[in-house]
Scaffold this active site. Structure first.
Site, PDB file in Angstrom:
ATOM      1  N   HIS A   1      13.747   8.112  -3.682  1.00 31.32           N
ATOM      2  CA  HIS A   1      12.959   8.150  -4.912  1.00 31.32           C
ATOM      3  C   HIS A   1      11.541   8.575  -4.583  1.00 31.32           C
TER       4      HIS A   1
ATOM      5  N   LEU B   1       9.131  -4.656   1.055  1.00 30.50           N
ATOM      6  CA  LEU B   1       9.138  -3.190   1.054  1.00 30.50           C
ATOM      7  C   LEU B   1       8.550  -2.600   2.331  1.00 30.50           C
ATOM      8  N   ALA B   2       7.897  -3.406   3.136  1.00 29.82           N
ATOM      9  CA  ALA B   2       7.237  -2.875   4.336  1.00 29.82           C
ATOM     10  C   ALA B   2       8.274  -2.366   5.331  1.00 29.82           C
ATOM     11  N   ALA B   3       7.958  -1.233   5.926  1.00 30.96           N
ATOM     12  CA  ALA B   3       8.848  -0.667   6.941  1.00 30.96           C
ATOM     13  C   ALA B   3       8.167   0.502   7.624  1.00 30.96           C
TER      14      ALA B   3
ATOM     15  N   SER C   1      18.625   0.950   2.109  1.00 29.07           N
ATOM     16  CA  SER C   1      18.494   2.403   1.936  1.00 29.07           C
ATOM     17  C   SER C   1      19.841   3.117   1.959  1.00 29.07           C
TER      18      SER C   1
ATOM     19  N   GLU D   1      20.242   5.708   3.432  1.00 29.59           N
ATOM     20  CA  GLU D   1      20.396   6.229   4.792  1.00 29.59           C
ATOM     21  C   GLU D   1      21.460   5.444   5.566  1.00 29.59           C
TER      22      GLU D   1
ATOM     23  N   THR E   1       0.817  -1.218   0.000  1.00 24.86           N
ATOM     24  CA  THR E   1       0.000   0.000   0.000  1.00 24.86           C
ATOM     25  C   THR E   1       0.851   1.268   0.000  1.00 24.86           C
TER      26      THR E   1
ATOM     27  N   GLN F   1       4.206   3.784  -1.416  1.00 29.94           N
ATOM     28  CA  GLN F   1       4.581   4.332  -2.734  1.00 29.94           C
ATOM     29  C   GLN F   1       5.183   3.260  -3.652  1.00 29.94           C
ATOM     30  N   ASP F   2       6.243   2.610  -3.175  1.00 24.62           N
ATOM     31  CA  ASP F   2       6.945   1.653  -4.035  1.00 24.62           C
ATOM     32  C   ASP F   2       6.095   0.415  -4.299  1.00 24.62           C
TER      33      ASP F   2
ATOM     34  N   ARG G   1       4.218   9.743  -3.302  1.00 21.18           N
ATOM     35  CA  ARG G   1       5.049   9.877  -2.109  1.00 21.18           C
ATOM     36  C   ARG G   1       4.182  10.329  -0.926  1.00 21.18           C
TER      37      ARG G   1
ATOM     38  N   TYR H   1      16.206   4.497  12.325  1.00 22.68           N
ATOM     39  CA  TYR H   1      15.749   3.908  11.052  1.00 22.68           C
ATOM     40  C   TYR H   1      16.936   3.306  10.299  1.00 22.68           C
TER      41      TYR H   1
HETATM   42  P1  NDP Z   1       6.035   3.854   2.389  1.00 23.64           P
HETATM   43  O1  NDP Z   1       6.193   4.483   3.728  1.00 23.64           O
HETATM   44  O2  NDP Z   1       5.271   4.584   1.323  1.00 23.64           O
HETATM   45  O3  NDP Z   1       5.360   2.413   2.558  1.00 23.64           O
HETATM   46  C1  NDP Z   1       5.644   1.588   3.651  1.00 23.64           C
HETATM   47  C2  NDP Z   1       4.743   0.379   3.603  1.00 23.64           C
HETATM   48  O4  NDP Z   1       5.029  -0.492   4.703  1.00 23.64           O
HETATM   49  C3  NDP Z   1       3.241   0.682   3.678  1.00 23.64           C
HETATM   50  O5  NDP Z   1       2.554  -0.184   2.796  1.00 23.64           O
HETATM   51  C4  NDP Z   1       2.911   0.335   5.117  1.00 23.64           C
HETATM   52  O6  NDP Z   1       1.552  -0.010   5.329  1.00 23.64           O
HETATM   53  C5  NDP Z   1       3.803  -0.878   5.304  1.00 23.64           C
HETATM   54  N1  NDP Z   1       4.027  -1.250   6.689  1.00 23.64           N
HETATM   55  C6  NDP Z   1       4.472  -0.462   7.704  1.00 23.64           C
HETATM   56  N2  NDP Z   1       4.570  -1.174   8.840  1.00 23.64           N
HETATM   57  C7  NDP Z   1       4.182  -2.441   8.539  1.00 23.64           C
HETATM   58  C8  NDP Z   1       4.073  -3.631   9.282  1.00 23.64           C
HETATM   59  N3  NDP Z   1       4.382  -3.681  10.583  1.00 23.64           N
HETATM   60  N4  NDP Z   1       3.651  -4.760   8.659  1.00 23.64           N
HETATM   61  C9  NDP Z   1       3.322  -4.730   7.349  1.00 23.64           C
HETATM   62  N5  NDP Z   1       3.403  -3.636   6.592  1.00 23.64           N
HETATM   63  C10 NDP Z   1       3.833  -2.494   7.184  1.00 23.64           C
HETATM   64  O7  NDP Z   1       7.515   3.522   1.872  1.00 23.64           O
HETATM   65  P2  NDP Z   1       8.123   3.551   0.370  1.00 23.64           P
HETATM   66  O8  NDP Z   1       7.168   2.893  -0.544  1.00 23.64           O
HETATM   67  O9  NDP Z   1       8.620   4.909   0.085  1.00 23.64           O
HETATM   68  O10 NDP Z   1       9.419   2.644   0.566  1.00 23.64           O
HETATM   69  C11 NDP Z   1       9.360   1.233   0.421  1.00 23.64           C
HETATM   70  C12 NDP Z   1      10.520   0.605   1.174  1.00 23.64           C
HETATM   71  O11 NDP Z   1      11.759   1.076   0.633  1.00 23.64           O
HETATM   72  C13 NDP Z   1      10.568   0.933   2.664  1.00 23.64           C
HETATM   73  O12 NDP Z   1      11.113  -0.194   3.313  1.00 23.64           O
HETATM   74  C14 NDP Z   1      11.556   2.091   2.751  1.00 23.64           C
HETATM   75  O13 NDP Z   1      12.145   2.136   4.026  1.00 23.64           O
HETATM   76  C15 NDP Z   1      12.535   1.694   1.658  1.00 23.64           C
HETATM   77  N6  NDP Z   1      13.244   2.776   1.014  1.00 23.64           N
HETATM   78  C16 NDP Z   1      12.544   3.808   0.463  1.00 23.64           C
HETATM   79  C17 NDP Z   1      13.187   4.795  -0.233  1.00 23.64           C
HETATM   80  C18 NDP Z   1      12.456   5.946  -0.834  1.00 23.64           C
HETATM   81  O14 NDP Z   1      13.104   6.947  -1.188  1.00 23.64           O
HETATM   82  N7  NDP Z   1      11.145   5.872  -1.018  1.00 23.64           N
HETATM   83  C19 NDP Z   1      14.666   4.755  -0.408  1.00 23.64           C
HETATM   84  C20 NDP Z   1      15.289   3.599   0.183  1.00 23.64           C
HETATM   85  C21 NDP Z   1      14.599   2.636   0.863  1.00 23.64           C
HETATM   86  P3  NDP Z   1       0.417   1.124   5.601  1.00 23.64           P
HETATM   87  O15 NDP Z   1      -0.033   1.595   4.242  1.00 23.64           O
HETATM   88  O16 NDP Z   1      -0.624   0.357   6.337  1.00 23.64           O
HETATM   89  O17 NDP Z   1       1.062   2.223   6.403  1.00 23.64           O
HETATM   90  P1  GDR Z   2      14.773  10.952   4.065  1.00 18.18           P
HETATM   91  O1  GDR Z   2      13.535  11.736   3.415  1.00 18.18           O
HETATM   92  O2  GDR Z   2      14.924  11.243   5.507  1.00 18.18           O
HETATM   93  O3  GDR Z   2      15.957  11.215   3.188  1.00 18.18           O
HETATM   94  O4  GDR Z   2      14.297   9.437   3.951  1.00 18.18           O
HETATM   95  P2  GDR Z   2      12.776  13.062   3.828  1.00 18.18           P
HETATM   96  O5  GDR Z   2      12.089  13.509   2.588  1.00 18.18           O
HETATM   97  O6  GDR Z   2      11.953  12.905   5.045  1.00 18.18           O
HETATM   98  O7  GDR Z   2      13.976  14.077   4.188  1.00 18.18           O
HETATM   99  C1  GDR Z   2      14.969  14.447   3.244  1.00 18.18           C
HETATM  100  C2  GDR Z   2      15.794  15.593   3.801  1.00 18.18           C
HETATM  101  O8  GDR Z   2      15.013  16.779   3.794  1.00 18.18           O
HETATM  102  C3  GDR Z   2      15.232  17.476   5.014  1.00 18.18           C
HETATM  103  N1  GDR Z   2      14.081  18.329   5.312  1.00 18.18           N
HETATM  104  C4  GDR Z   2      12.834  17.902   5.594  1.00 18.18           C
HETATM  105  N2  GDR Z   2      12.314  16.644   5.649  1.00 18.18           N
HETATM  106  C5  GDR Z   2      10.991  16.538   5.923  1.00 18.18           C
HETATM  107  N3  GDR Z   2      10.452  15.310   5.928  1.00 18.18           N
HETATM  108  N4  GDR Z   2      10.195  17.617   6.192  1.00 18.18           N
HETATM  109  C6  GDR Z   2      10.692  18.892   6.169  1.00 18.18           C
HETATM  110  O9  GDR Z   2       9.958  19.854   6.403  1.00 18.18           O
HETATM  111  C7  GDR Z   2      12.070  19.053   5.838  1.00 18.18           C
HETATM  112  N5  GDR Z   2      12.866  20.125   5.690  1.00 18.18           N
HETATM  113  C8  GDR Z   2      14.080  19.685   5.371  1.00 18.18           C
HETATM  114  C9  GDR Z   2      15.448  16.362   6.042  1.00 18.18           C
HETATM  115  O10 GDR Z   2      16.094  16.877   7.202  1.00 18.18           O
HETATM  116  C10 GDR Z   2      16.262  15.361   5.240  1.00 18.18           C
HETATM  117  O11 GDR Z   2      17.627  15.673   5.327  1.00 18.18           O
HETATM  118  C11 GDR Z   2      13.689   8.925   2.783  1.00 18.18           C
HETATM  119  C12 GDR Z   2      12.717   7.803   3.208  1.00 18.18           C
HETATM  120  O12 GDR Z   2      11.995   7.389   2.073  1.00 18.18           O
HETATM  121  C13 GDR Z   2      13.495   6.624   3.759  1.00 18.18           C
HETATM  122  O13 GDR Z   2      12.592   5.544   3.989  1.00 18.18           O
HETATM  123  C14 GDR Z   2      14.537   6.205   2.743  1.00 18.18           C
HETATM  124  O14 GDR Z   2      15.299   5.131   3.229  1.00 18.18           O
HETATM  125  C15 GDR Z   2      15.453   7.377   2.409  1.00 18.18           C
HETATM  126  O15 GDR Z   2      14.657   8.425   1.891  1.00 18.18           O
HETATM  127  C16 GDR Z   2      16.495   7.026   1.365  1.00 18.18           C
END
Ligand code: NDP
Ligand code: GDR
Length: 330
Positions: free
Chosen positions: A184, A85-87, A130, A132, A13, A15-16, A189, A154
């Site tokens: 991404h 992908l869940a987290a 990630s 991170e 559910t 983004q990815d 998002r 995290y």
């Molecule tokens: P999202 O936050 O959009 O999605 C996270 C998903 O995990 C949701 O479907 C959420 O469900 C589900 N979830 C959370 N907790 C649980 C649980 N306890 N059991 C089952 N499902 C759960 O993340 P993204 O799509 O952006 O990212 C996907 C993955 O990639 C994540 O692991 C993230 O940490 C990692 N990642 C993301 C990056 C990015 O830039 N987007 C970069 C690098 C890594 P619900 O809808 O119910 O909340």
């Molecule tokens: P990030 O994404 O922590 O890199 O993790 P986020 O978009 O939350 O922050 C990116 C950078 O922007 C700075 N920032 C702010 N961030 C948020 N959220 N809100 C603000 O108002 C703001 N102003 C400045 C932050 O300090 C940070 O440096 C994302 C997630 O998708 C992770 O799950 C994933 O692993 C990493 O990207 C790669």
């Protein structure tokens, strides 16, 4: 030939999960998703509906923290591929909920690896690692060889999950790969992440619904790509004969300020007239700059990022304008 292969996507559910499900369905997969129970069941699949794929996915009630449930689902589905992908994926929340983040983002992955080892050891596994994990960066461009230095609960949880993936590959011969993905983004998002917060804020200001945008640290730099491109890299990793770890990134880094400038320029406004900063959005420890080296993904997977930052920003701002005009919620 990948037709009628079965895939299980956790985080379906998110983004990815939504983009990956769409991608796999287009490849002819039968897509199964892990759905955690929510009292707001009517909105939890909003992203899947937005992409028009909700009705095509078989959803299973479950939670990454519940090993017995994972085992039952794997035994029933017998997927060829599992994408974990869940987290708890919001870095800032991980300081408020460090133990939950460890339980879901870290131990949750170990639960899935254990479940696969027991129920379907032939299954190919993808772990959502990630950038991170690089945190306080040890090299100016981060590759698979760059040492890690996590800077948040995290990132520490992701690092545990990453090494467990490597360990299960080396110990038990699982086809387990870890994608070290840099940030991404997309119109799907979550609104709490900075890019979407900016594009939503820009759209609100343009439509006269708000008059300012409150952000945290504007100087941090990220290597931002498009989620639609990145899910293809996940899939490509599981099509390789040999499992491995890959950095997935664009190779370009820009600041939050530059992202803002691009987004405001998209609607003919100047960010300096609207953006203010508030320490409330600062973090106890910051990751100042990330810049990925996607050379290995290009060489071994033939993967490159297709969408430019400018195209990404334009798509996100346009989507938010449209959503606000039509009062859609996401
Ligand atoms: P999202 O936050 O959009 O999605 C996270 C998903 O995990 C949701 O479907 C959420 O469900 C589900 N979830 C959370 N907790 C649980 C649980 N306890 N059991 C089952 N499902 C759960 O993340 P993204 O799509 O952006 O990212 C996907 C993955 O990639 C994540 O692991 C993230 O940490 C990692 N990642 C993301 C990056 C990015 O830039 N987007 C970069 C690098 C890594 P619900 O809808 O119910 O909340
Ligand atoms: P990030 O994404 O922590 O890199 O993790 P986020 O978009 O939350 O922050 C990116 C950078 O922007 C700075 N920032 C702010 N961030 C948020 N959220 N809100 C603000 O108002 C703001 N102003 C400045 C932050 O300090 C940070 O440096 C994302 C997630 O998708 C992770 O799950 C994933 O692993 C990493 O990207 C790669």
């Amino acid at each position: 030939m990948t037709q009628s292969k079965r895939a299980l996507v956790t985080g379906v559910t998110g983004q990815d999960g939504a983009y990956l499900s769409q991608f796999l369905l287009n490849k002819g997969y039968e897509v199964h998703g892990l759905l955690r129970r929510s009292a707001s069941a009517e909105v939890v699949d909003a992203r899947l509906k937005w992409l028009g794929v909700a009705a095509d996915i078989v959803l299973h009630d479950g939670n990454l923290t519940d090993l017995s449930g994972l085992l039952r689902i794997l035994e029933a589905v017998q997927p060829a591929e599992v994408y974990n992908l869940a987290a708890q994926s919001f870095v800032k929340s991980s300081w408020q909920q460090p133990l939950l983040t460890g339980a879901v983002t870290g131990l949750g992955a170990a639960n899935m690896l254990e479940a696969i080892r027991i129920a379907c050891p032939q299954t190919c596994y993808y772990q959502a690692s990630s950038s991170e994990m690089f945190g306080l960066v040890q090299e100016p461009r981060q590759s698979e060889k760059t040492p890690f230095y996590p800077r948040s609960p995290y990132a520490a949880a992701k690092l545990y999950a990453h090494w467990m993936t490597v360990n299960y590959r080396e110990s038990f011969g699982l086809h387990a790969s870890s994608g070290i993905l840099f940030n991404h983004e997309s119109p799907l998002r979550g609104i709490e992440f900075v890019t979407r917060k900016i594009t939503d804020g820009v759209a609100r200001i343009k439509l006269g619904l708000e008059n300012k945008l409150v952000l945290g640290n504007l100087d941090v730099k990220r290597d931002w790509g498009h989620a639609r491109d990145y899910v293809e890299a996940m899939w490509l990793m599981l099509q390789q004969d040999v499992p491995d770890d890959y950095v997935v990134a664009t190779g370009r880094t820009v600041s939050v300020r530059e992202f803002c400038e691009l987004a405001f320029a998209q609607v003919g406004l100047n960010m300096n007239d609207y953006v203010v900063t508030d320490p409330r959005y600062m973090r106890p420890a910051e990751v100042d700059v990330l810049l990925g080296d996607p050379g290995k993904a290009k060489e071994r997977l033939g993967w490159v990022a297709k969408t430019s930052l400018e195209e990404l920003v334009a798509e996100m701002v346009d989507a938010d304008l449209k959503r606000l005009k039509t009062q859609q919620h996401l």
